[in-house]
Write a protein that holds these residues in place. Structure first.
Motif: not given
Length: 214
Positions: A71, A75, A80
């Motif tokens: 994640d 980012e 996302k």
């Protein structure tokens, strides 16, 4: 006349099938199958190795420490998790996070191929050696990571598994640098030449080894 399934229905059907699959011995260690998650229109498809403990508990891919790092990596390039499709080469957890065996990989391959055909992503990112070797069976991840190739008409980019950087901190800058090029590969998806398979190399460096997903 047989009903034509939508793409979403096809993915849902695959998920249902993996939940009750009896094609290999991984059925016996399965609490929840982990077919994958993400939008059917995803431009990027990430293919990891196999579910770990937390994935088996929740039925979702990459929910442990490696998932949190994934994640973070997404980012960093302005993306996302909800924008990409994430799955694995095997949909059920190998006991003790052991390496998936040949018959298990073969048993799950049909599910993965159907997912690829349904989603039809611009870029397939393989995470780890087992997923890389589905497309590049004779390649070394130490030599091919971060380099885009075209395999059977599809753009494939091998990456180290995020867990590799957690096990070996020296790999973290390499993993981060590879991920930083993702927007570039999406943009150049149509300009990469077809991969030419190299001779088989049986050295230890080329042998796949599954990483713990925590």
């Amino acid at each position: 006349m047989e009903d034509v399934l939508t793409r979403e229905e096809i993915l849902a059907k695959i998920a249902e099938e993996t939940a009750t699959c009896t094609k290999c011995a991984l059925q016996y260690s399965r609490k929840n199958s982990v077919p994958g998650s993400g939008p059917v229109e995803a431009s990027i498809m990430f293919i990891g190795e196999g579910p770990g403990f937390h994935e088996n508990e929740q039925g979702k891919p990459f929910v442990g420490a490696a998932g949190r790092f994934l994640d973070e990596l997404l980012e960093n390039v302005g993306m996302k998790r909800e924008q990409v499709f994430i799955t694995n080469v095997v949909k059920c957890r190998p006991p003790g996070n052991r390496d998936p065996q040949t018959d298990e990989l073969e048993a799950c391959d049909g599910y993965l191929e159907r997912q690829i055909q349904t989603i039809n992503p611009k870029v397939i990112v393989t995470l780890g050696r087992f997923s890389m070797q589905k497309f590049l069976p004779n390649a070394k991840i130490s030599q091919t990571h971060g380099q885009a190739v075209r395999v059977r008409g599809r753009l494939v980019v091998p990456f180290y598994h995020p867990a590799a950087a957690l096990h070996q901190p020296s790999l973290r800058p390499i993993v981060e640098a590879d991920f930083a090029r993702l927007p570039e590969w999406i943009e150049k998806a149509g300009d990469v030449p077809e991969y030419v398979e190299l001779p088989v190399d049986d050295s230890d460096d080329n042998k796949p080894e599954q990483l713990s997903l925590f």
